[in-house]
Design a protein around this motif. Structure first.
Motif, PDB file in Angstrom:
ATOM      1  N   ALA A  24     -18.869  52.983  88.177  1.00 57.71           N
ATOM      2  CA  ALA A  24     -19.794  53.751  87.322  1.00 57.71           C
ATOM      3  C   ALA A  24     -20.240  55.019  88.033  1.00 57.71           C
ATOM      4  O   ALA A  24     -20.629  54.985  89.204  1.00 57.71           O
ATOM      5  N   MET A 224     -21.795  51.412  77.484  1.00 62.39           N
ATOM      6  CA  MET A 224     -21.084  50.516  78.395  1.00 62.39           C
ATOM      7  C   MET A 224     -20.377  49.396  77.645  1.00 62.39           C
ATOM      8  O   MET A 224     -20.893  48.867  76.658  1.00 62.39           O
ATOM      9  N   ILE A 229     -18.269  52.453  81.808  1.00 64.44           N
ATOM     10  CA  ILE A 229     -18.917  53.485  81.001  1.00 64.44           C
ATOM     11  C   ILE A 229     -17.822  54.139  80.171  1.00 64.44           C
ATOM     12  O   ILE A 229     -16.980  54.885  80.694  1.00 64.44           O
TER      13      ILE A 229
END
Length: 560
Positions: A24, A224, A229
């Protein structure tokens, strides 16, 4: 000074060998609000816990960096990180009752936040009162001497917000702080957060599954899915022109976006290219010519709150009017929605139907049987034709007993002979949309939606005439809300069961209820067919509930 406050770079988190967050990366600037959305299990909470290293022991951060004003939080010593928590970085939890210690007064807990500050006790006490006043808590000085259980849910959440913001942190992490609140209270808390964020110029990370909340509160959004993501950007851009199929599906599944009532809400498995089906169900579903399955006439329920002091020291018991002269009925095959804010009497009415509360006056009749608390055999008969779906599906299941055993339990309680328990459980699970293999699982092995379906299977065990569904979509993602409501509607059309649904989600009411009863402080202020009430509400409170449920989203270029 740069306005970049937080930078997350290639952060990866695992639970054992199971990946929870995958590489992420995002940035957060000062005075900005970032929303994180996604289904349960998408990694939202794990991501925010990792930022301040508050992960459980079994979790490991396998790679990445979290830069807070240039410092990598993942490489700070424990004492350095503790110095940041509560002062520079603060946290608002989803459940304020769990976040607050029940054994300490609000004042003691507010003072604990200030323990590192070089002020006198008197000044700390004064600043704590100011913080409670800042979040619009009435009579803050008196609230300082109260315990958490003496406050309402909204008041407890205001205390949590005051504790998080009283030292004016640079970063506030809010983990679904409005999920358990009713619509009007949610609007109040969101407006409060918005005002305080502007006054303190803090940056905020707001985790939620409510897309409307993101639209009204946040500047930017991360979407998400399974730890990844999949989309990010300004809210107006992502919501009006989503590029990822998953984002488009989430937006499509939001009941608040569907203007025309339908008994078949879209789910995540639907074809994006097909329009949303508007289904009204069989025309003869509600049997208006037959006697009502549930008939409540002039119900009044009073509770007595005893004083902490004996009478000879001036203590006097206080009478609480929980339900006042409520009359309603539910026909065969009909869904009636009981709506109202917390403390309006919804759950007390449901408990009266099941004989768990003794009415002060009035009568309750279920399938022709009078509910009387002193009639043990009569209550058993009433409960044989009435089932309950609890608000907390996981909490209502025993952690030590398999799903199959818990589904069969109502049959054993009622003295039914079960010839083939395995076959009976498999049939009930199938009706609830689950595979028969779920019978051997334990509650901790279920997702929120699966636990809700197990609750439906258990409710169907006795083939009831009435199901009381207490907040059946509370805490569920928009994707799962549609699945649960579709399931209840399909079961109703197939079996003719009546449903009394207790909720504060007006968007859900539009799609699942035939009639609605609006409660305020234990009294019915409005009732009527759903379409009529939503089109032309006559009471100010009903109008406020409807307005509070509508969070405007940007115009979306999404098929269907």
């Amino acid at each position: 000074m740069s306005d970049l406050l937080l930078e997350v770079d290639e952060l990866a988190v695992k639970y054992g060998r199971v990946p929870a967050v995958n590489w992420a990366s995002f940035k957060l600037h000062r005075n900005r609000v970032l929303g994180i959305v996604g289904e349960s299990g998408s990694g939202k909470s794990t991501l925010i816990w990792a930022l301040t290293r508050l992960l459980p022991e079994m979790a490991t951060i396998s790679s990445g960096a979290v830069y807070f004003e240039g410092q990598d939080l993942l490489r700070l010593r424990s004492d350095q990180l503790r110095a940041l928590r509560g002062t520079r970085i603060s946290y608002i939890s989803q459940d304020p009752m769990s976040a607050l210690t029940p054994a300490l007064t609000i004042g003691q807990q507010m003072m604990d936040v200030l323990y590192r500050e070089p002020w006198s006790q008197k000044e700390k006490w004064s600043r704590a009162i100011d913080a409670l006043e800042w979040v619009s808590l009435p009579d803050p000085a008196a609230r300082m001497k109260m315990y958490p259980y003496e406050l309402s849910g909204g008041q407890r959440q205001r205390v949590s917000i005051a504790m998080a913001l009283m030292l004016e942190p640079d970063l506030v992490i809010a983990d679904e702080p409005t999920t358990a609140l009713d619509a009007t209270l949610e609007v109040e808390i969101l407006e409060l957060l918005q005002r305080l964020q502007h006054e303190t110029e803090s940056a905020v990370i707001f985790v939620t599954h409510h897309l409307g909340v993101v639209s009204s509160l946040c500047d930017d959004v991360l979407v998400m899915k399974r730890g990844d993501i999949v989309e990010s950007g300004p809210v107006s851009q992502v919501f009006s022109n989503p590029t990822h199929e998953y984002t488009r599906m989430l937006l499509r599944c939001d009941p608040a976006r569907i203007d025309q009532p339908t008994r078949r809400l879209p789910t995540m498995t639907d074809d994006l290219n097909q329009p949303i089906s508007i289904v009204s169900g069989p025309a003869d579903r509600v049997k208006v010519e037959r006697p009502p399955v549930l008939d409540i006439d002039g119900l009044r329920v009073n509770f007595t709150k005893h004083s902490a002091l004996p009478e000879w020291l001036g203590g006097h018991p206080q009478e609480i009017l929980a339900v006042q002269d409520v009359s309603l009925d539910v026909r065969e095959g009909e869904t009636l929605a009981l709506v109202g804010e917390s403390g309006s009497g919804k759950t007390t009415i449901a408990r009266s139907v099941l004989g768990l509360v003794c009415p002060t006056a009035g009568s309750v009749t279920v399938a022709g049987l009078r509910v009387a608390k002193n009639d043990v055999q009569g209550l058993k008969s009433v409960r044989a034709c009435t089932s309950m779906m609890f608000q907390d599906p996981v909490g209502s299941l025993s952690p030590r007993v398999t799903v199959g055993e818990q589904i069969l339990e109502p049959l054993f309680v009622q003295g039914h002979q079960v010839v083939d328990g395995q076959k009976t459980v498999a049939e009930l699970l199938t009706k609830a949309g689950l595979d028969a293999s779920f019978a051997t699982r334990y509650p901790h092995q279920l997702s929120g939606g699966q636990a809700r379906r197990v609750g439906v299977a258990r409710a169907l065990a006795l083939d009831p005439k009435l199901i009381i569904a207490d907040e059946p979509t509370a805490g569920l993602d928009v994707s799962v809300q549609g699945e649960v409501l579709n399931l209840l509607n399909e079961i109703q059309e197939r079996t003719g069961v009546s449903i009394l649904i207790i909720t504060h989600n007006m968007s859900v009411v539009r799609h699942c209820a035939d009639r609605v009863v609006v409660l305020l402080k234990g009294q019915i202020v409005e009732t009527g067919p759903c379409a009529q009430v939503f089109e032309a509400p006559s009471h100010d409170y009903t109008r406020a509930l409807i307005v509070a449920s509508r969070h405007e989203l940007p115009e979306q270029a999404v098929p269907g």
